[in-house]
Design a protein around this motif. Structure first.
Motif, mmCIF file in Angstrom:
data_model
loop_
_atom_site.group_PDB
_atom_site.id
_atom_site.type_symbol
_atom_site.label_atom_id
_atom_site.label_comp_id
_atom_site.label_asym_id
_atom_site.label_seq_id
_atom_site.Cartn_x
_atom_site.Cartn_y
_atom_site.Cartn_z
ATOM 1 N N ARG A 132 0.843 -1.212 0.000
ATOM 2 C CA ARG A 132 0.000 0.000 0.000
ATOM 3 C C ARG A 132 0.872 1.254 0.000
ATOM 4 O O ARG A 132 0.563 2.238 -0.675
ATOM 5 C CB ARG A 132 -0.952 -0.005 1.191
ATOM 6 C CG ARG A 132 -2.102 -0.983 1.039
ATOM 7 C CD ARG A 132 -3.184 -0.766 2.083
ATOM 8 N NE ARG A 132 -2.695 -0.900 3.435
ATOM 9 C CZ ARG A 132 -2.605 -2.048 4.108
ATOM 10 N NH1 ARG A 132 -2.994 -3.169 3.532
ATOM 11 N NH2 ARG A 132 -2.147 -2.081 5.345
ATOM 12 N N HIS A 141 3.903 1.516 -1.217
ATOM 13 C CA HIS A 141 4.468 1.584 -2.567
ATOM 14 C C HIS A 141 3.451 2.211 -3.528
ATOM 15 O O HIS A 141 3.763 3.153 -4.260
ATOM 16 C CB HIS A 141 4.840 0.164 -3.008
ATOM 17 C CG HIS A 141 5.574 0.083 -4.305
ATOM 18 N ND1 HIS A 141 6.312 -1.017 -4.659
ATOM 19 C CD2 HIS A 141 5.677 0.938 -5.360
ATOM 20 C CE1 HIS A 141 6.846 -0.834 -5.862
ATOM 21 N NE2 HIS A 141 6.460 0.345 -6.308
ATOM 22 N N TYR A 142 2.234 1.691 -3.503
ATOM 23 C CA TYR A 142 1.174 2.193 -4.386
ATOM 24 C C TYR A 142 0.897 3.679 -4.119
ATOM 25 O O TYR A 142 0.824 4.486 -5.066
ATOM 26 C CB TYR A 142 -0.101 1.382 -4.177
ATOM 27 C CG TYR A 142 -1.260 1.835 -5.036
ATOM 28 C CD1 TYR A 142 -1.444 1.314 -6.315
ATOM 29 C CD2 TYR A 142 -2.173 2.778 -4.580
ATOM 30 C CE1 TYR A 142 -2.506 1.727 -7.109
ATOM 31 C CE2 TYR A 142 -3.236 3.195 -5.360
ATOM 32 C CZ TYR A 142 -3.398 2.672 -6.629
ATOM 33 O OH TYR A 142 -4.448 3.098 -7.413
ATOM 34 N N LYS A 183 1.299 6.630 -6.838
ATOM 35 C CA LYS A 183 0.078 7.377 -7.206
ATOM 36 C C LYS A 183 0.260 8.866 -6.955
ATOM 37 O O LYS A 183 -0.173 9.702 -7.767
ATOM 38 C CB LYS A 183 -1.110 6.838 -6.397
ATOM 39 C CG LYS A 183 -2.441 7.561 -6.650
ATOM 40 C CD LYS A 183 -2.966 7.310 -8.053
ATOM 41 C CE LYS A 183 -4.444 7.597 -8.217
ATOM 42 N NZ LYS A 183 -4.847 8.961 -8.030
ATOM 43 N N ALA A 216 -6.277 0.342 -8.405
ATOM 44 C CA ALA A 216 -5.463 0.458 -9.614
ATOM 45 C C ALA A 216 -5.659 1.835 -10.226
ATOM 46 O O ALA A 216 -6.725 2.435 -10.091
ATOM 47 C CB ALA A 216 -5.850 -0.630 -10.619
ATOM 48 N N ASP A 240 -0.755 0.701 -12.766
ATOM 49 C CA ASP A 240 -0.221 0.263 -11.477
ATOM 50 C C ASP A 240 -1.372 -0.232 -10.627
ATOM 51 O O ASP A 240 -2.455 0.377 -10.609
ATOM 52 C CB ASP A 240 0.476 1.418 -10.764
ATOM 53 C CG ASP A 240 1.774 1.805 -11.432
ATOM 54 O OD1 ASP A 240 2.826 1.457 -10.882
ATOM 55 O OD2 ASP A 240 1.752 2.450 -12.502
ATOM 56 N N TYR A 250 -2.352 -2.708 -6.777
ATOM 57 C CA TYR A 250 -1.951 -3.585 -5.683
ATOM 58 C C TYR A 250 -3.125 -4.453 -5.293
ATOM 59 O O TYR A 250 -4.289 -4.092 -5.478
ATOM 60 C CB TYR A 250 -1.381 -2.803 -4.490
ATOM 61 C CG TYR A 250 -2.392 -2.192 -3.550
ATOM 62 C CD1 TYR A 250 -2.938 -2.925 -2.495
ATOM 63 C CD2 TYR A 250 -2.783 -0.865 -3.689
ATOM 64 C CE1 TYR A 250 -3.856 -2.351 -1.621
ATOM 65 C CE2 TYR A 250 -3.685 -0.285 -2.823
ATOM 66 C CZ TYR A 250 -4.216 -1.036 -1.785
ATOM 67 O OH TYR A 250 -5.128 -0.471 -0.918
ATOM 68 N N TYR A 298 2.286 -5.905 -5.693
ATOM 69 C CA TYR A 298 2.269 -4.636 -6.414
ATOM 70 C C TYR A 298 2.726 -4.940 -7.833
ATOM 71 O O TYR A 298 3.770 -5.552 -8.037
ATOM 72 C CB TYR A 298 3.217 -3.614 -5.778
ATOM 73 C CG TYR A 298 3.186 -2.281 -6.489
ATOM 74 C CD1 TYR A 298 2.294 -1.295 -6.091
ATOM 75 C CD2 TYR A 298 3.996 -2.026 -7.583
ATOM 76 C CE1 TYR A 298 2.225 -0.092 -6.756
ATOM 77 C CE2 TYR A 298 3.935 -0.833 -8.257
ATOM 78 C CZ TYR A 298 3.052 0.139 -7.841
ATOM 79 O OH TYR A 298 2.973 1.336 -8.518
ATOM 80 N N SER A 349 3.187 -3.367 -11.860
ATOM 81 C CA SER A 349 3.243 -2.193 -12.722
ATOM 82 C C SER A 349 3.545 -2.616 -14.149
ATOM 83 O O SER A 349 4.493 -3.375 -14.382
ATOM 84 C CB SER A 349 4.333 -1.228 -12.233
ATOM 85 O OG SER A 349 4.473 -0.138 -13.125
#
Length: 196
Positions: A99, A101-102, A106, A129, A145, A147, A152, A154
């Motif tokens: 999360r 990372h996402y 974002k 996404a 991208d 999760y 995760y 991409s």
């Protein structure tokens, strides 16, 4: 009067036990998706549905990325006409790491809107996404991208100027490919190792 309070206490206690006990039971019996780090990221990408529409593969090679305190695998695929596809697959042991990372990616994507990129949420794949793309100089740069659980994923394609690829077409193909890779990584999770 004491008897009334005793009965109310028993009812309240029973409801609390039912509520919390049921919540705990639901927590332990709820579906949880655990993904495994792929043994070969390029094999995972090659087997994914949805990417064959990009045409003939000219070259394919693995690529590792070091970020967020982890090293995670990926694959770079060069197509004869469609350009270069890069897929990164991060599978840490913690869902909160995914999360984070996402959210970081974002946030960077949202900041790129001022420079002319289009960013939009994408439904129907993963827990969350988003897609980001630009068609500057008649080339197409498109990224998806997402999760889900501890995964995760991409997908990013850089198509040359004059490409016949459209953002809608790439989004549809990327969603199909992402779902296919998720199924593959989930199916292998029982025997795979999670990255720390």
């Amino acid at each position: 009067m004491k008897k009334v309070f005793l009965i109310l206490g028993i009812i309240a206690g029973s409801l609390l036990l039912l509520c919390c006990g049921g919540g705990v039971a639901l927590y332990f019996f709820a579906d949880s998706t655990t993904y495994a780090k792929p043994a070969d990221a390029c094999a995972t990408v090659s087997a994914a549905q949805g990417l064959s529409s990009f045409g003939t593969v000219k070259d394919q090679k693995p690529k590792e990325t070091k970020a967020f305190g982890r090293t995670y695998p990926g694959c770079v695929v060069t197509y004869e006409a469609a350009g270069t596809l890069t897929v990164m697959i991060d599978v840490p042991s913690s869902e909160s790491d995914v999360r984070t990372h996402y959210d970081s990616v974002k946030k960077a994507a949202d900041a790129s809107v001022a420079a002319g990129a289009t960013v939009a949420d994408v439904s129907g794949v993963g827990t969350k996404a988003f897609a980001m793309y630009t068609t500057a100089d008649k080339a197409l740069l498109y990224e998806l991208d997402l999760y889900d659980g501890n995964l995760y994923l991409s997908l990013n394609i850089i198509a040359p100027a004059g490409t016949t690829l459209t953002p809608d077409k790439v989004r549809a193909d990327f969603v199909t490919a992402a779902k296919s890779m998720m199924s593959s990584l989930e199916a292998s999770s029982s025997g795979g190792d999670l990255d720390d």
